[in-house]
Design a protein around this motif. Structure first.
Motif, PDB file in Angstrom:
ATOM      1  N   PHE A  98       0.872  -1.174   0.000  1.00  0.00           N
ATOM      2  CA  PHE A  98       0.000   0.000   0.000  1.00  0.00           C
ATOM      3  C   PHE A  98       0.909   1.224   0.000  1.00  0.00           C
ATOM      4  CE2 PHE A  98      -2.062  -3.426   2.195  1.00  0.00           C
ATOM      5  CZ  PHE A  98      -3.421  -3.329   1.908  1.00  0.00           C
ATOM      6  N   LEU A  99       0.629   2.185  -0.848  1.00  0.00           N
ATOM      7  CA  LEU A  99       1.423   3.412  -0.921  1.00  0.00           C
ATOM      8  C   LEU A  99       0.461   4.582  -0.999  1.00  0.00           C
ATOM      9  CD1 LEU A  99       4.244   4.751  -1.260  1.00  0.00           C
ATOM     10  CD2 LEU A  99       3.981   4.391  -3.726  1.00  0.00           C
ATOM     11  N   ILE A 100       0.532   5.497  -0.023  1.00  0.00           N
ATOM     12  CA  ILE A 100      -0.397   6.628   0.005  1.00  0.00           C
ATOM     13  C   ILE A 100       0.360   7.944   0.178  1.00  0.00           C
ATOM     14  CG2 ILE A 100      -2.247   5.204   0.994  1.00  0.00           C
ATOM     15  CD1 ILE A 100      -1.818   6.745   3.649  1.00  0.00           C
ATOM     16  N   ALA A 101      -0.312   9.010  -0.205  1.00  0.00           N
ATOM     17  CA  ALA A 101       0.217  10.347   0.027  1.00  0.00           C
ATOM     18  C   ALA A 101       0.169  10.624   1.526  1.00  0.00           C
ATOM     19  CB  ALA A 101      -0.610  11.381  -0.735  1.00  0.00           C
ATOM     20  N   MET A 128      -3.431   3.612   8.047  1.00  0.00           N
ATOM     21  CA  MET A 128      -2.510   4.503   7.340  1.00  0.00           C
ATOM     22  C   MET A 128      -3.072   5.917   7.292  1.00  0.00           C
ATOM     23  SD  MET A 128      -1.255   1.978   4.253  1.00  0.00           S
ATOM     24  CE  MET A 128      -0.022   3.094   3.548  1.00  0.00           C
ATOM     25  N   GLN A 129      -4.335   6.044   6.942  1.00  0.00           N
ATOM     26  CA  GLN A 129      -4.950   7.366   6.864  1.00  0.00           C
ATOM     27  C   GLN A 129      -5.007   8.032   8.240  1.00  0.00           C
ATOM     28  OE1 GLN A 129      -5.673   9.228   4.311  1.00  0.00           O
ATOM     29  NE2 GLN A 129      -5.151   7.644   2.849  1.00  0.00           N
ATOM     30  N   LYS A 130      -5.301   7.264   9.265  1.00  0.00           N
ATOM     31  CA  LYS A 130      -5.339   7.815  10.619  1.00  0.00           C
ATOM     32  C   LYS A 130      -3.964   8.321  11.041  1.00  0.00           C
ATOM     33  CE  LYS A 130      -9.492   7.876  11.855  1.00  0.00           C
ATOM     34  NZ  LYS A 130     -10.106   9.196  11.927  1.00  0.00           N
ATOM     35  N   LEU A 131      -2.919   7.589  10.699  1.00  0.00           N
ATOM     36  CA  LEU A 131      -1.570   8.029  11.036  1.00  0.00           C
ATOM     37  C   LEU A 131      -1.245   9.330  10.309  1.00  0.00           C
ATOM     38  CD1 LEU A 131       1.142   7.639  12.445  1.00  0.00           C
ATOM     39  CD2 LEU A 131       1.869   6.285  10.470  1.00  0.00           C
ATOM     40  N   VAL A 132      -1.549   9.387   9.039  1.00  0.00           N
ATOM     41  CA  VAL A 132      -1.295  10.606   8.264  1.00  0.00           C
ATOM     42  C   VAL A 132      -2.082  11.776   8.848  1.00  0.00           C
ATOM     43  CG1 VAL A 132      -1.628  11.701   6.003  1.00  0.00           C
ATOM     44  CG2 VAL A 132      -0.651   9.415   6.145  1.00  0.00           C
ATOM     45  N   ASP A 133      -3.348  11.554   9.164  1.00  0.00           N
ATOM     46  CA  ASP A 133      -4.178  12.617   9.752  1.00  0.00           C
ATOM     47  C   ASP A 133      -3.631  13.081  11.093  1.00  0.00           C
ATOM     48  OD1 ASP A 133      -5.886  12.431   7.594  1.00  0.00           O
ATOM     49  OD2 ASP A 133      -7.420  11.289   8.673  1.00  0.00           O
ATOM     50  N   ARG A 134      -3.243  12.138  11.924  1.00  0.00           N
ATOM     51  CA  ARG A 134      -2.788  12.452  13.286  1.00  0.00           C
ATOM     52  C   ARG A 134      -1.457  13.194  13.294  1.00  0.00           C
ATOM     53  NH1 ARG A 134      -2.346   7.362  15.634  1.00  0.00           N
ATOM     54  NH2 ARG A 134      -0.091   7.416  15.602  1.00  0.00           N
ATOM     55  N   GLY A 194       0.102  14.843  10.581  1.00  0.00           N
ATOM     56  CA  GLY A 194       0.131  16.044   9.756  1.00  0.00           C
ATOM     57  C   GLY A 194       1.505  16.524   9.358  1.00  0.00           C
ATOM     58  N   LYS A 195       1.959  17.611   9.940  1.00  0.00           N
ATOM     59  CA  LYS A 195       3.216  18.254   9.569  1.00  0.00           C
ATOM     60  C   LYS A 195       4.431  17.360   9.721  1.00  0.00           C
ATOM     61  CE  LYS A 195       1.712  22.915  10.607  1.00  0.00           C
ATOM     62  NZ  LYS A 195       1.914  24.083  11.434  1.00  0.00           N
ATOM     63  N   GLU A 196       4.416  16.448  10.680  1.00  0.00           N
ATOM     64  CA  GLU A 196       5.584  15.597  10.899  1.00  0.00           C
ATOM     65  C   GLU A 196       5.811  14.626   9.756  1.00  0.00           C
ATOM     66  OE1 GLU A 196       6.792  14.265  14.613  1.00  0.00           O
ATOM     67  OE2 GLU A 196       5.304  15.423  15.686  1.00  0.00           O
ATOM     68  N   LEU A 197       4.772  14.346   8.973  1.00  0.00           N
ATOM     69  CA  LEU A 197       4.908  13.410   7.866  1.00  0.00           C
ATOM     70  C   LEU A 197       5.138  14.101   6.533  1.00  0.00           C
ATOM     71  CD1 LEU A 197       2.277  10.650   8.605  1.00  0.00           C
ATOM     72  CD2 LEU A 197       4.723  10.606   8.965  1.00  0.00           C
ATOM     73  N   THR A 198       5.393  15.384   6.527  1.00  0.00           N
ATOM     74  CA  THR A 198       5.641  16.075   5.270  1.00  0.00           C
ATOM     75  C   THR A 198       7.133  16.249   5.053  1.00  0.00           C
ATOM     76  OG1 THR A 198       5.493  18.249   6.297  1.00  0.00           O
ATOM     77  CG2 THR A 198       3.461  17.339   5.378  1.00  0.00           C
ATOM     78  N   SER A 199       7.499  16.280   3.817  1.00  0.00           N
ATOM     79  CA  SER A 199       8.890  16.496   3.432  1.00  0.00           C
ATOM     80  C   SER A 199       8.927  17.694   2.505  1.00  0.00           C
ATOM     81  CB  SER A 199       9.449  15.279   2.690  1.00  0.00           C
ATOM     82  OG  SER A 199       9.527  14.193   3.539  1.00  0.00           O
ATOM     83  N   PRO A 200       9.188  18.898   3.016  1.00  0.00           N
ATOM     84  CA  PRO A 200       9.225  20.056   2.138  1.00  0.00           C
ATOM     85  C   PRO A 200      10.350  19.931   1.119  1.00  0.00           C
ATOM     86  CG  PRO A 200      10.007  20.628   4.331  1.00  0.00           C
ATOM     87  CD  PRO A 200       9.525  19.201   4.391  1.00  0.00           C
ATOM     88  N   PRO A 201      10.207  20.565  -0.051  1.00  0.00           N
ATOM     89  CA  PRO A 201      11.271  20.516  -1.056  1.00  0.00           C
ATOM     90  C   PRO A 201      12.577  21.023  -0.460  1.00  0.00           C
ATOM     91  CG  PRO A 201       9.328  21.605  -1.925  1.00  0.00           C
ATOM     92  CD  PRO A 201       9.092  21.380  -0.459  1.00  0.00           C
ATOM     93  N   ARG A 202      13.675  20.454  -0.934  1.00  0.00           N
ATOM     94  CA  ARG A 202      14.991  20.888  -0.453  1.00  0.00           C
ATOM     95  C   ARG A 202      15.243  22.308  -0.926  1.00  0.00           C
ATOM     96  NH1 ARG A 202      18.628  15.603  -1.851  1.00  0.00           N
ATOM     97  NH2 ARG A 202      17.299  14.133  -0.796  1.00  0.00           N
ATOM     98  N   GLN A 203      15.732  23.129  -0.019  1.00  0.00           N
ATOM     99  CA  GLN A 203      16.027  24.517  -0.342  1.00  0.00           C
ATOM    100  C   GLN A 203      17.352  24.894   0.286  1.00  0.00           C
ATOM    101  OE1 GLN A 203      12.774  26.874   1.038  1.00  0.00           O
ATOM    102  NE2 GLN A 203      11.290  25.885  -0.268  1.00  0.00           N
TER     103      GLN A 203
END
Length: 142
Positions: free
Chosen positions: A87-90, A114-120, A122-131
């Motif tokens: 399973f692979l999700i955004a 998986m969706q509950k983890l992503v919802d819970r 939030g910001k910790e699971l994002t990877s902003p573009p490298r800058q």
């Protein structure tokens, strides 16, 4: 990678696979970098899978017109094998969450966790573009 952050993410990913027939969980960035993994999968293997899963997501996203000729954002890919599923999700901008499981897993329960983890998280699971770092020096306003 920050070891403290990695350990924290690993612990959170362990929660996703605490169900019968779930195997491993991996958090990865859009460019295939490993952000965290559950126990039971070696770091080297998790890094290899993160790179492959990034490619899988990219290929899946490129077939969106097959579903709808209009812009259709990718949300999930499910791959079935004789022995199980991947399973692979955004998981937010530039981040993806993957879980592997046997063929006997409750697919709905895995997707829900998986969706509950992503919802819970939030910001910790994002990877902003490298800058790069902000410019400082002659002409800068910093």
């Amino acid at each position: 990678m920050n070891d403290h952050l990695n350990n924290e993410l690993g612990w959170m990913l362990d929660e996703v696979v605490k169900m019968p027939e779930a195997r491993h969980a991996i958090l990865l960035s859009a460019d295939g970098m490993l952000r965290g993994h559950s126990q039971g999968i070696a770091r080297d293997e998790a890094e290899r899978q993160a790179a492959a899963l990034s490619g899988l997501q990219s290929i899946s996203r490129s077939t969106s017109e097959f579903c709808d000729p209009h812009e259709t954002p990718w949300q999930q890919t499910l791959v079935e094998f004789v022995g199980g599923y991947v399973f692979l999700i955004a998981a937010g901008p530039g981040a993806y969450l993957a879980v592997s499981a046997t063929e006997a897993v409750d697919m709905e329960a895995v997707s829900y966790r998986m969706q509950k983890l992503v919802d819970r998280l939030g910001k910790e699971l994002t990877s902003p573009p490298r800058q790069g770092l902000p410019r400082q020096g002659i002409g800068s306003h910093a």
